[in-house]
Design an enzyme around this catalytic site. Sequence first.
Site, short mmCIF file in Angstrom:
data_model
loop_
_atom_site.label_atom_id
_atom_site.label_comp_id
_atom_site.label_asym_id
_atom_site.label_seq_id
_atom_site.Cartn_x
_atom_site.Cartn_y
_atom_site.Cartn_z
N ASP A 25 46.87 37.47 114.84
CA ASP A 25 45.49 37.00 114.74
C ASP A 25 45.41 35.82 113.78
O ASP A 25 46.22 35.71 112.84
CB ASP A 25 44.57 38.12 114.25
CG ASP A 25 44.36 39.21 115.28
OD1 ASP A 25 44.67 38.97 116.47
OD2 ASP A 25 43.90 40.30 114.89
N LYS A 26 44.41 35.00 113.98
CA LYS A 26 44.23 33.79 113.16
C LYS A 26 44.22 34.14 111.67
O LYS A 26 44.87 33.47 110.86
CB LYS A 26 42.93 33.09 113.55
CG LYS A 26 42.62 31.87 112.72
CD LYS A 26 41.33 31.21 113.15
CE LYS A 26 41.03 30.01 112.29
NZ LYS A 26 39.78 29.36 112.69
#
Length: 167
Positions: free
Chosen positions: A80-81
């Site tokens: 995930d970012k």
Amino acid sequence: MNIEIIHEDKDIIIIDKPAGITVNRAETTKGVMTVQDWAEERFGEQFQREKEEDDKKPALPEGEYKNEFYSRGGVVHRLDKETSGILILAKNPQVFAELQKQFRERTVKKVYQALAHGVVVPSEGEISVPVGRLPWNRKSFGIVPGGRESKTLYKVLQTYQNPKDKE
């Protein structure tokens, strides 16, 4: 983009992805540098030579997608970012296909450490839920009926108390 290379050889690159950086290009990442962009910029000529050579070779076995290697810039898996951590990038379609197979068959063991606010009860356990794209927000994932089964084992390693909370 400041990405630390932890290991590199003729087949793979292992990097330490900082939080706040998106891994793959998407409609939502226009104008934002991603790990995929970084890899293609750094290894673009090598990828192009590899593609020209690869086009001359026989196709990979069914289910192994060499075109994904090129469309993903060698990025084997995602984080995930806002998650920092280790990412594996392949330097050729054969290694990409083999590593993706290992992730798909779940022979790769992934270990995460997280910092949680509040008290985690119980301090050890298992979470098994179906995960997929949220119907009301296609950019996000969450618990959804019919999603892909996921299993997370967790254990509290340590607790901290904010000194201000003692007052």
